[in-house]
Design a protein around this motif. Structure first.
Motif, PDB file in Angstrom:
ATOM      1  N   MET A  54     -88.371 -30.636 144.957  1.00 15.75           N
ATOM      2  CA  MET A  54     -89.543 -29.765 145.163  1.00 15.75           C
ATOM      3  C   MET A  54     -89.907 -28.810 143.788  1.00 15.75           C
ATOM      4  SD  MET A  54     -87.743 -26.341 146.786  1.00 15.75           S
ATOM      5  CE  MET A  54     -86.505 -25.319 145.882  1.00 15.75           C
ATOM      6  N   PRO A 116     -83.832 -23.835 137.026  1.00 13.55           N
ATOM      7  CA  PRO A 116     -83.940 -24.437 138.572  1.00 13.55           C
ATOM      8  C   PRO A 116     -83.892 -25.901 138.766  1.00 13.55           C
ATOM      9  CG  PRO A 116     -85.559 -22.804 137.753  1.00 13.55           C
ATOM     10  CD  PRO A 116     -84.730 -23.246 136.548  1.00 13.55           C
ATOM     11  N   GLY A 118     -81.873 -27.706 137.325  1.00  9.65           N
ATOM     12  CA  GLY A 118     -80.436 -28.150 137.528  1.00  9.65           C
ATOM     13  C   GLY A 118     -79.775 -27.842 138.603  1.00  9.65           C
ATOM     14  N   SER A 119     -80.306 -26.609 139.452  1.00 14.06           N
ATOM     15  CA  SER A 119     -79.431 -26.013 140.387  1.00 14.06           C
ATOM     16  C   SER A 119     -80.014 -26.285 141.772  1.00 14.06           C
ATOM     17  CB  SER A 119     -79.496 -24.567 140.314  1.00 14.06           C
ATOM     18  OG  SER A 119     -81.055 -23.953 140.470  1.00 14.06           O
ATOM     19  N   VAL A 120     -81.292 -26.808 141.690  1.00 23.16           N
ATOM     20  CA  VAL A 120     -82.142 -27.040 142.955  1.00 23.16           C
ATOM     21  C   VAL A 120     -82.038 -28.654 143.320  1.00 23.16           C
ATOM     22  CG1 VAL A 120     -83.824 -26.614 144.720  1.00 23.16           C
ATOM     23  CG2 VAL A 120     -82.937 -24.858 143.280  1.00 23.16           C
ATOM     24  N   GLN A 122     -80.719 -31.380 140.981  1.00 25.21           N
ATOM     25  CA  GLN A 122     -79.865 -32.102 140.385  1.00 25.21           C
ATOM     26  C   GLN A 122     -79.408 -33.160 141.076  1.00 25.21           C
ATOM     27  OE1 GLN A 122     -76.713 -32.026 136.791  1.00 25.21           O
ATOM     28  NE2 GLN A 122     -77.028 -30.084 137.526  1.00 25.21           N
ATOM     29  N   MET A 124     -80.995 -34.845 143.107  1.00 26.43           N
ATOM     30  CA  MET A 124     -81.908 -36.004 143.158  1.00 26.43           C
ATOM     31  C   MET A 124     -82.316 -36.478 142.041  1.00 26.43           C
ATOM     32  SD  MET A 124     -84.590 -34.188 145.959  1.00 26.43           S
ATOM     33  CE  MET A 124     -83.959 -32.453 145.826  1.00 26.43           C
TER      34      MET A 124
ATOM     35  N   LEU C 699     -75.463 -24.184 138.266  1.00 29.57           N
ATOM     36  CA  LEU C 699     -74.995 -24.037 139.537  1.00 29.57           C
ATOM     37  C   LEU C 699     -75.490 -25.162 140.330  1.00 29.57           C
ATOM     38  CD1 LEU C 699     -73.559 -22.204 141.694  1.00 29.57           C
ATOM     39  CD2 LEU C 699     -75.893 -21.314 142.402  1.00 29.57           C
ATOM     40  N   ASP C 706     -78.253 -27.467 149.241  1.00 33.22           N
ATOM     41  CA  ASP C 706     -76.880 -27.803 148.611  1.00 33.22           C
ATOM     42  C   ASP C 706     -75.781 -27.131 148.916  1.00 33.22           C
ATOM     43  OD1 ASP C 706     -78.580 -29.744 146.743  1.00 33.22           O
ATOM     44  OD2 ASP C 706     -79.775 -27.583 146.572  1.00 33.22           O
TER      45      ASP C 706
END
Lengths: 148, 161, 784
Positions: A54, A116, A118-120, A122, A124, C699, C706
């Motif tokens: 997203m 973002p 990376g965190s949300v 990654q 995918m 993170l 996740d």
């Protein structure tokens, strides 16, 4: 994150090589590229609109091509940052002449992402980057075919 | 770009001009000032924003206000009728189905949809059908009991819904 | 104390009425005219020098009113405070700027804020702030961070070690030298994300005319926040009102003061317009304090017959990039002092290393320190039982503090108030059908199936706290609580409490309590909390303290109201106070029950004041400030029964039994709910939750997609019951209920899984015990 893979292009190695290192075909074939400007020898400024999961947005960054051994291998360095975060990656690209008029492109690289994206997104990223690489090579192949 | 939309919310018709990108949940909360519908996440996981759109439970953070043009919407504020709590609300009250209350409006709206589809769900069905709504306080046990309470009460009152 | 129809009744919660009809007012629901919205620009790098912040493009975007970098606000706000300054630990509190000035130290560290007319515009403009970073080396793991050569977060915190704290009771080395059995184990108590369903936020409204600041805040302790906001903004405490009446869960994460809230208040003052900031869930995951994140090296000494003689713990606590408000106290005092559990362990040695890393800050998360202690002691008891071939029940009984030994002072200095550990254990064993279960386990094992039974016979410290103890621990506050009971002329009452419930139901419980004490009907009592303009003072809700401490203050205030009313009643009945009886709201003359006045009669007379008793003042209102003499120590036994699918590693929780002893209980329904929710959170730590970072400090579990916040189907049905051992520490004889479930459940679940896999020789698996981890261990074992 490590990415690697290979792609066989139905064209002679030199033709593939010429396309891969041609800024115009880079610009037309890299998915989401909005701008690619040469800033120096083998160095470009790039703006790219990419969505991972997203998280979609524009990354501004640089592309640099190093260690060029025509027509067998080179190294590519990409970095970009924007609201979705940042992406940095180095990849080695090798072209093997298969002797039957096809060329096998093998790539391996290390990609680092942050923010973002990376965190949300990654988890995918692996499949998205694979898809983008495939899109890129298939576009290059098409452009050779068309001889444009 | 602006769009004119007309929606009926809790029985009242509203016509508004909204930005293309305005989320339905923001329209409900910030334009109509119906703040019972909550925002608990940004990835459509938590269900705190669940409303009824044309009778179906919808997470309204996943919809644009413009997409709701012409829709009939019920929010938590519209569930109690003439001052009488809906049986699901009664169930949550009786069985202590809420603690901090933040997930509760969405949880109740999702339960409404569940009981419409499966009027007498067993525990497994309740747990399965409400998977899209998160609660951090209750450990879910009393929410299951709340829905069971409502189910019993609603099937007792024949013809209700 | 007597159980009346109000004290001990499962009265339906009065707060529910507004919450389930959508009429509660959480912070984001509060509306003020002309509100501006704040968007925050956050570092995507875990560690980077900020070389420039260019706000010019953002400033010219539609709707943008102002843009501030960290440097722009240095003179307007002091650094984010740390308020638990643990003594004798060489504590170093690094400067924590609400908006980073020259360096970003974790992904999500604020680097600029944008103020705009609406939230969409604020987010757009935040995109347009151009920040240049020079990335630096990153360290996320606490054991790596203290090694020589690790990246340094601060010049003045060598090896990233913020403190080293020690607690010693007895002589562990001697116990170790003479031990017949020694067990050593390393435990990872993984990092968790609190996930209150309402994220954090603030609406700050400064009135330039009056100089006053009104703040709606997602807070568990609005008076502490008022005090700290005053300290960091320079606005006098008397000019700040903080209102946190409706808060959507906290679990510890809304105790600290955070940068975002400070900045919104400072800018509201600067611009003279209300500022609203509600973090998104994504922001919540990277900026709201996380919990746990310990690595513990544990050594246990025991005799051959299972008597524990010593325990040593060397802990590495990951505090993230800065020290959050209460952070240093969590892995030290709230952890080290609980290491004896319910057992008589004469020799305990504990060293805690508080480490700074390039991660989100950690602070209190439900249980705060006590779950970490309980986990390791309960795991060690099982490892000892496994080593000696003893039943885990027997090993526990052998080491329990006995009922006649209370008050009992453990080696870690605490004095436990009361307990009957065997009592709770017996009841839980009966509920779960222990003997049959062991037979079933044997049967299933012969069929190659893995059934496991896990115990946690926990004790915890709650009811925080005697203020002198708070001071000795370096907590920069008291931990008493205030109460006001005001009886109006109509005989209805408003009570004001310093506790700040945000889901715990004290609007109901406290009305029950006051009704019980005064005889005023439950429905005639209003409970006011969490508004600093209305409450005398309050230290807030955390540490299972609201009822044990705040409730006690209310009881004493109510009793003083009744005493005063009794004097008025005596006067009205032409009798003397000694001759007046008080029952259920009615004062009557002993021996002549027909001569009586209700408390409502007295309230009216006291307000009219036409005929005051000699020396009395008008009105019927009392304040009380209660400072407890000790903590309280709830305890109990939790038993978890699991079956493992050896093909997939999936854990099926078949039964969960909890017997908690919380002393007396005011509202059993509410207490059961607290226990359910607590168990769910502790069980989720054992099985599902884990905040994971990659080596670059990103993170990986940065959203609810996740990170596994448990859903309906993740949580089993729980059978909860109680035993009652009252405490002498407060007038109600109750101990506190908010954290027991979380503290107790985690080791019960892990112990059950290890018990199930013990035929394979499995001794330990670090949490979370996801099916993947369990499967891997089974495969390794089968292969060996």
């Amino acid at each position: 994150m490590k990415i690697s893979g290979s792609y066989t292009v139905n064209a002679e190695r030199q033709a593939v090589w010429d396309r891969l290192l041609d800024p115009d075909s880079l610009a037309s074939c890299l998915p989401g590229v909005e701008k690619l400007e040469k800033t120096g020898e083998n160095e470009y400024d790039m703006a790219m609109n990419v969505g991972v999961g997203m998280i979609r947005g524009t990354y501004d960054g640089k592309v640099r091509v190093n260690n060029i051994n025509e027509p067998t291998d080179y190294q590519m360095y990409v970095e970009g940052s924007g609201r979705p975060g940042f992406v940095k990656g180095t990849g080695n690209i090798e072209l093997e002449d298969k002797g039957d008029g096809t060329t096998e492109i093998t790539y391996e690289g290390d990609v680092e992402v942050g923010g973002p994206v990376g965190s949300v997104a990654q988890r995918m990223l692996g499949s998205v980057s694979k898809r983008m690489v495939d899109q890129f090579f298939s576009c290059v192949e098409d452009s050779i075919k068309k001889g444009s | 770009m602006k769009h004119e939309i007309t929606v009926t919310v809790n029985g009242t018709k509203h016509t508004s001009e909204v930005d293309s990108r305005m989320l339905l949940v923001h329209y409900i909360r910030d334009v109509l000032n119906l703040t019972g519908t909550h925002v608990g996440c940004d990835t459509s996981q938590c269900g705190a924003c669940t409303i009824l759109l044309n009778g179906q439970a919808v997470k309204c953070c996943t919809m644009l206000a413009a997409q709701a043009d012409g829709a009939e919407i019920t929010t938590i504020e519209g569930l109690a009728q003439n001052g009488d709590l809906h049986p699901i609300q009664e169930g949550f009250w009786e069985e202590h189905g809420l603690q901090c209350g933040f997930c509760t409006p969405g949880m109740i709206m999702a339960s409404y949809d569940l009981l419409k589809r499966i009027p007498n769900p067993d525990e497994q069905q309740i747990r399965h059908n409400l998977e899209g709504n998160l609660c951090r306080c209750t450990g879910y046990q009393n929410i299951v009991k709340s829905v069971q309470f409502a189910s019993k009460k609603m099937s007792g009152a024949a013809g209700d819904d | 104390m007597a159980v009346t129809k109000m004290f001990g009744a499962s009265v339906k919660r009065r707060e529910d009425a507004r919450m389930m009809t959508g009429r509660a007012h959480y912070t984001d629901d509060v509306r003020r005219n002309h509100t501006l919205h704040m968007g925050v620009v956050r570092s995507p790098h875990a560690h980077a020098r900020i070389t420039s912040v260019d706000t010019s493009a953002a400033a010219s975007m539609p709707g943008v009113v102002a843009v501030f970098s960290g440097a722009d606000l240095v003179d307007d706000i002091a650094p984010v405070p740390c308020a638990w300054l643990i003594p004798d630990s060489d504590l170093k509190v690094p400067e924590y700027r609400a908006i980073a000035v020259d360096k970003a130290r974790f992904v999500g560290d604020a680097v600029a804020v944008v103020i705009a007319e609406d939230r969409y515009q604020a987010e757009d403009a935040a995109d347009a702030v151009n920040v240049s970073y020079e990335p630096l080396d990153v360290v996320t793991n606490q054991e790596e961070a203290v090694k020589d050569g690790a990246p340094q977060l601060y010049d003045d915190v060598p090896n990233n070690l913020a403190f080293q704290w020690k607690l010693n009771g007895g002589d562990f080395d001697a116990a170790q030298n003479s031990a017949e059995v020694k067990i050593s184990q390393r435990f990872v108590n993984q990092r968790l994300i609190p996930n209150a369903m309402e994220a954090r936020g603030v609406l700050a409204d400064f009135n330039p005319g009056s100089g006053s600041l009104e703040v709606w805040l997602t807070s568990q302790n609005p008076h502490i926040h008022r005090l700290l906001l005053s300290a960091v903004t320079g606005i006098p405490e008397t000019d700040i009102r903080v209102d946190s009446t409706d808060v959507g869960g906290g679990f510890g994460s809304k105790i600290p003061l955070y940068g975002g809230e400070m900045v919104a208040c400072a800018i509201a003052k600067k611009l003279g317009r209300p500022i609203k900031w509600m973090e998104s869930r994504r922001e919540n995951y990277v900026t709201t304090s996380h919990g746990r994140d310990h690595i513990d090296y544990v050594d246990l000494a025991a005799t051959n017959d299972g008597v524990v003689t010593g325990l040593r713990v060397e802990a590495y606590a990951n505090h993230g990039a800065y020290l959050s408000t209460a952070a240093p106290g969590v892995p030290t005092w709230l952890f080290g002092t609980m290491l004896s559990g319910p057992y008589k362990i004469p020799n305990i040695s504990c060293t805690v290393n508080g480490v700074l890393t390039n991660t989100t800050t950690t602070d209190a998360y439900r249980g705060a320190g006590r779950p970490e202690a309980t986990y390791l002691i309960e795991r060690m008891m099982d490892l000892l039982a496994q080593e000696l071939g003893m039943d885990p029940v027997e090993i526990r009984r052998k080491n329990f503090i006995q009922p006649d030994e209370f008050p009992y002072t453990v080696a870690t200095t605490l004095q436990y108030d009361s307990g009957n550990y065997d009592g709770a254990l017996d009841k839980a064993l009966q509920m779960v059908g222990y003997e049959d279960l062991r037979k079933k386990q044997e049967q299933l094992r012969s069929e190659g199936r893995y059934l496991g039974i896990g115990f946690s016979t926990y004790v915890e410290v709650c009811g925080l706290a005697p203020s002198a103890a708070a001071g000795a621990m370096g907590f920069q506050g008291g931990l008493w609580e205030s109460a006001t009971v005001r009886v109006h002329p109509s005989g209805k009452a408003t009570v004001f409490t310093g506790a700040s419930p945000h889901g715990q139901g004290e609007e109901t419980t406290f009305a029950q309590l006051i009704s019980h004490e005064t005889g005023i009907p439950f429905h005639d009592i209003e409970v006011v909390h969490s508004d600093t303009d209305r409450i005398p003072f309050g230290w807030g809700t955390y540490g299972s303290r609201s009822t044990a401490v705040g409730g006690s203050a209310l009881v004493y205030a109510a009793r003083n109201v009744v005493e005063k009313a009794k004097r008025f009643a005596a006067h009205m009945l032409e009798s003397s106070p000694e001759d007046i009886e008080f029952n259920d709201g009615v004062f009557s003359v002993k021996g002549s029950p027909e001569r009586s006045k209700t408390i409502q009669d007295v309230a009216l007379a006291a307000h009219l004041a036409w005929d005051l008793p000699e020396g009395e003042k008008p009105g019927l209102e009392e304040n009380y400030f209660f400072d407890p003499t000790n903590f309280t120590f709830p305890f109990g036994t939790h038993i978890c029964v699991v079956e493992i699918d050896a093909e997939t590693g999936a854990v099926d929780v078949q039964k969960y039994v909890a017997v908690d002893d919380l002393g007396n209980v005011i509202n059993p329904m509410i207490v059961d709910g607290q226990v359910h929710g607590g168990i769910a959170q502790g069980l989720a730590q054992a099985l599902y939750e884990y905040a994971a970072y990659d080596d670059g400090g990103q993170l990986l579990t940065g959203s609810m997609m996740d990170y596994c916040v448990p859903k309906f189907e993740h949580i089993p049905h729980m059978d909860v019951d109680r035993t009652v051992t009252t405490t002498p520490v407060n007038p109600m004889g109750l101990k506190g209920a908010g954290e027991t479930g979380t503290i107790a459940s985690t080791p019960a679940v892990v112990n059950a899984i290890i018990d199930a896999l013990s035929p394979l020789g499995v001794k330990h698996i670090d949490m979370p015990l996801t099916s993947q981890r369990v499967w891997k261990v089974i495969e390794e074992r089968k292969g060996s």
